[in-house]
Write a protein that holds these residues in place. Structure first.
Motif, PDB file in Angstrom:
ATOM      1  N   PHE A 228      -2.879 -18.554 -24.867  1.00 20.41           N
ATOM      2  CA  PHE A 228      -3.757 -19.662 -24.469  1.00 20.41           C
ATOM      3  C   PHE A 228      -5.119 -19.478 -25.126  1.00 20.41           C
ATOM      4  O   PHE A 228      -5.773 -18.448 -24.941  1.00 20.41           O
ATOM      5  N   GLU A 229      -5.530 -20.453 -25.892  1.00 21.36           N
ATOM      6  CA  GLU A 229      -6.822 -20.409 -26.573  1.00 21.36           C
ATOM      7  C   GLU A 229      -7.601 -21.671 -26.204  1.00 21.36           C
ATOM      8  O   GLU A 229      -7.385 -22.740 -26.759  1.00 21.36           O
ATOM      9  N   LEU A 230      -8.500 -21.525 -25.231  1.00 14.78           N
ATOM     10  CA  LEU A 230      -9.359 -22.632 -24.798  1.00 14.78           C
ATOM     11  C   LEU A 230     -10.776 -22.349 -25.258  1.00 14.78           C
ATOM     12  O   LEU A 230     -11.398 -21.386 -24.784  1.00 14.78           O
ATOM     13  N   ASN A 231     -11.267 -23.131 -26.168  1.00 11.05           N
ATOM     14  CA  ASN A 231     -12.593 -22.918 -26.741  1.00 11.05           C
ATOM     15  C   ASN A 231     -13.649 -23.583 -25.848  1.00 11.05           C
ATOM     16  O   ASN A 231     -13.928 -24.774 -25.957  1.00 11.05           O
ATOM     17  N   HIS A 232     -14.233 -22.773 -24.960  1.00 16.20           N
ATOM     18  CA  HIS A 232     -15.248 -23.298 -24.035  1.00 16.20           C
ATOM     19  C   HIS A 232     -16.541 -23.661 -24.761  1.00 16.20           C
ATOM     20  O   HIS A 232     -17.242 -24.591 -24.349  1.00 16.20           O
TER      21      HIS A 232
ATOM     22  N   PRO B 178      -1.516 -32.560 -16.791  1.00 17.03           N
ATOM     23  CA  PRO B 178      -0.071 -32.817 -16.826  1.00 17.03           C
ATOM     24  C   PRO B 178       0.655 -32.190 -18.014  1.00 17.03           C
ATOM     25  O   PRO B 178       1.821 -31.804 -17.900  1.00 17.03           O
ATOM     26  N   PHE B 179      -0.035 -32.077 -19.164  1.00 23.13           N
ATOM     27  CA  PHE B 179       0.607 -31.467 -20.327  1.00 23.13           C
ATOM     28  C   PHE B 179       0.827 -29.976 -20.101  1.00 23.13           C
ATOM     29  O   PHE B 179       1.871 -29.424 -20.468  1.00 23.13           O
ATOM     30  N   VAL B 180      -0.164 -29.304 -19.485  1.00 25.29           N
ATOM     31  CA  VAL B 180      -0.021 -27.882 -19.182  1.00 25.29           C
ATOM     32  C   VAL B 180       1.032 -27.684 -18.100  1.00 25.29           C
ATOM     33  O   VAL B 180       1.867 -26.781 -18.167  1.00 25.29           O
ATOM     34  N   GLU B 181       0.995 -28.545 -17.089  1.00 23.07           N
ATOM     35  CA  GLU B 181       2.000 -28.508 -16.025  1.00 23.07           C
ATOM     36  C   GLU B 181       3.404 -28.610 -16.597  1.00 23.07           C
ATOM     37  O   GLU B 181       4.318 -27.874 -16.209  1.00 23.07           O
ATOM     38  N   ASN B 182       3.566 -29.560 -17.505  1.00 20.82           N
ATOM     39  CA  ASN B 182       4.879 -29.816 -18.074  1.00 20.82           C
ATOM     40  C   ASN B 182       5.410 -28.597 -18.833  1.00 20.82           C
ATOM     41  O   ASN B 182       6.597 -28.277 -18.785  1.00 20.82           O
ATOM     42  N   ALA B 183       4.495 -27.900 -19.532  1.00 21.15           N
ATOM     43  CA  ALA B 183       4.899 -26.723 -20.291  1.00 21.15           C
ATOM     44  C   ALA B 183       5.430 -25.626 -19.365  1.00 21.15           C
ATOM     45  O   ALA B 183       6.470 -25.012 -19.640  1.00 21.15           O
ATOM     46  N   PHE B 184       4.725 -25.381 -18.264  1.00 20.77           N
ATOM     47  CA  PHE B 184       5.183 -24.367 -17.320  1.00 20.77           C
ATOM     48  C   PHE B 184       6.458 -24.793 -16.597  1.00 20.77           C
ATOM     49  O   PHE B 184       7.322 -23.966 -16.305  1.00 20.77           O
ATOM     50  N   LYS B 185       6.560 -26.068 -16.318  1.00 20.27           N
ATOM     51  CA  LYS B 185       7.705 -26.558 -15.565  1.00 20.27           C
ATOM     52  C   LYS B 185       8.996 -26.448 -16.362  1.00 20.27           C
ATOM     53  O   LYS B 185      10.053 -26.110 -15.825  1.00 20.27           O
TER      54      LYS B 185
ATOM     55  N   LYS C  89       2.536 -21.724 -25.870  1.00 25.49           N
ATOM     56  CA  LYS C  89       1.354 -21.565 -26.706  1.00 25.49           C
ATOM     57  C   LYS C  89       0.471 -22.792 -26.543  1.00 25.49           C
ATOM     58  O   LYS C  89       0.943 -23.920 -26.678  1.00 25.49           O
ATOM     59  N   LEU C  90      -0.799 -22.566 -26.250  1.00 27.75           N
ATOM     60  CA  LEU C  90      -1.740 -23.671 -26.017  1.00 27.75           C
ATOM     61  C   LEU C  90      -3.025 -23.405 -26.799  1.00 27.75           C
ATOM     62  O   LEU C  90      -3.589 -22.308 -26.716  1.00 27.75           O
ATOM     63  N   ILE C  91      -3.476 -24.410 -27.520  1.00 28.02           N
ATOM     64  CA  ILE C  91      -4.749 -24.343 -28.239  1.00 28.02           C
ATOM     65  C   ILE C  91      -5.554 -25.593 -27.909  1.00 28.02           C
ATOM     66  O   ILE C  91      -5.022 -26.710 -27.985  1.00 28.02           O
TER      67      ILE C  91
ATOM     68  N   LEU D  80      -5.702 -30.941 -28.541  1.00 25.49           N
ATOM     69  CA  LEU D  80      -4.870 -30.152 -27.633  1.00 25.49           C
ATOM     70  C   LEU D  80      -3.491 -30.000 -28.258  1.00 25.49           C
ATOM     71  O   LEU D  80      -2.817 -31.008 -28.544  1.00 25.49           O
ATOM     72  N   TYR D  81      -3.088 -28.746 -28.478  1.00 27.32           N
ATOM     73  CA  TYR D  81      -1.751 -28.466 -29.019  1.00 27.32           C
ATOM     74  C   TYR D  81      -1.021 -27.580 -28.018  1.00 27.32           C
ATOM     75  O   TYR D  81      -1.525 -26.522 -27.631  1.00 27.32           O
ATOM     76  N   ILE D  82       0.143 -28.010 -27.611  1.00 28.96           N
ATOM     77  CA  ILE D  82       0.973 -27.219 -26.705  1.00 28.96           C
ATOM     78  C   ILE D  82       2.385 -27.146 -27.279  1.00 28.96           C
ATOM     79  O   ILE D  82       2.945 -28.168 -27.687  1.00 28.96           O
ATOM     80  N   LYS D  83       2.908 -25.935 -27.277  1.00 27.74           N
ATOM     81  CA  LYS D  83       4.264 -25.717 -27.774  1.00 27.74           C
ATOM     82  C   LYS D  83       4.956 -24.756 -26.815  1.00 27.74           C
ATOM     83  O   LYS D  83       4.425 -23.687 -26.512  1.00 27.74           O
ATOM     84  N   ASN D  84       6.090 -25.145 -26.293  1.00 29.23           N
ATOM     85  CA  ASN D  84       6.812 -24.268 -25.373  1.00 29.23           C
ATOM     86  C   ASN D  84       8.310 -24.310 -25.664  1.00 29.23           C
ATOM     87  O   ASN D  84       8.848 -25.323 -26.127  1.00 29.23           O
TER      88      ASN D  84
END
Length: 353
Positions: free
Chosen positions: A248-252, A267-274, A287-289, A300-304
């Motif tokens: 997880f890479e969240l650029n604050h 919802p996108f993060v939720e969906n990845a874990f679900k 993987k989240l960027i 926002l890039y999410i790959k699971n």
């Protein structure tokens, strides 16, 4: 006084006078000639006739013909009725020339440079064009005003509908989030009660944020990222760390000063874990960027990984709702790409903040 003046449409009188003064200026060619005709000569019967009959014809069209024929789709009857109205009004106006000569000491020819038997010339070259122009102007103003009012009503209704729909979609996010998180804590209770207790306290903080800090249309992106990190930590507890690779890479830093609609990203993060795969025969990963470019575009890039044997074509109400919310809140300001491969699920979201 002003209310009474507009209530009885008395402001229309200056409009018609100004309209015919403009026509007269075109015909006479000078302002001095208009003044001489109106105030230094005889009674301007012809001028008064233009005002009375053109105004009467225009109001007959606006308040009778348009509602009775145009608005109900009787276009042929409407066109014929308007044409007949114009011809009748033109005829009365032409008759006003003769009435003007009757009350004048001058002859018809001296007044209008036409013989009485040349009435059709007056009808076709003076009265008819003026009547068509005046009635067209009046109809244009009235129909334009009606269209603007209808458009304002349509926009107001559409805005109310969008606000209602957004509230409905946002209300569905909360139960969805609650359901998944409570399940995670429930699973954790049997594995590690102490950790479950800490998670419950963290969950309480997340609920407080959700209830009291997310009621505005926009919130600070930095706060939303902090909420996402808390959510990720909570969801990570129920995953087998030895089986699932988490990146997880969240650029604050890049998020500072930016705002975003609440719970657009969750919802996108939720969906990845679900839907992340949990089998031992394949690589399991999330993987989240997330970062914001100098051009104020959120990426926002999410790959699971996902179970090869389980179809996730329908990922529940979460993604469907968020796609609808994105279209309502960020129309033409976002791109969303979702790829479903055999064993991988990808999301790429860009929002112009």
């Amino acid at each position: 006084m002003s209310h009474w003046f507009f209530k009885y449409k008395l402001h229309h009188i200056p409009f018609w006078i100004a309209n015919h003064l403009a026509w007269m200026m075109i015909n006479v060619g000078s302002f001095e000639g208009v003044i001489n005709y109106l105030f230094k000569g005889e009674l301007p019967v012809k001028f008064i006739g233009y005002i009375i009959f053109q105004a009467a014809g225009a109001y007959f069209i606006l308040y009778y013909l348009i509602p009775k024929f145009l608005y109900v789709g009787k276009y042929r009857s409407y066109i014929l009725a308007v044409l007949l109205t114009v011809l009748v009004c033109t005829a009365f106006i032409t008759a006003g020339y003769f009435l003007n000569a009757y009350y004048s000491k001058l002859t018809f020819f001296e007044l209008f440079n036409k013989r009485p038997d040349q009435w059709f010339v007056i009808f076709s070259t003076a009265a008819f064009p003026s009547t068509v122009g005046s009635m067209t102007l009046a109809m244009s103003i009235k129909l334009g005003k009606n269209w603007l009012e209808a458009e304002k009503r349509r926009i107001a209704i559409e805005k109310d509908q969008l606000e209602t729909e957004l509230k409905y979609l946002k209300s569905q996010i909360n139960p969805h989030f609650l359901f998944n998180t409570i399940n995670s804590i429930f699973v954790l209770i049997h594995k590690n009660p102490d950790l479950a207790s800490e998670s419950l306290a963290s969950f309480s903080e997340m609920l407080r944020y959700q209830l009291y800090e997310c009621n505005d249309e926009k919130i600070l992106l930095s706060k939303d990222l902090q909420f996402l990190e808390n959510f990720i930590e909570l969801e990570t507890l129920r995953l087998n760390e030895n089986q699932t690779e988490l990146v997880f890479e969240l650029n604050h830093e890049s998020a500072r000063g930016h705002q975003i609609s609440p719970f657009i990203l969750l919802p996108f993060v939720e969906n990845a874990f679900k839907h992340v795969s949990k089998g031992k025969t394949q690589a399991n990963f999330i993987k989240l960027i997330l970062f914001v470019t100098p051009e104020n575009v959120l990426h926002l890039y999410i790959k699971n990984s996902r179970d090869e044997k389980i179809s996730t074509e329908n990922s529940g109400i979460g993604l469907k709702n968020i796609q609808r919310r994105l279209n309502l809140i960020y129309p033409n300001r976002h791109t969303l790409e979702i790829e479903r491969e055999i064993a991988i699920f990808k999301v790429s979201l860009k929002i112009n903040l």
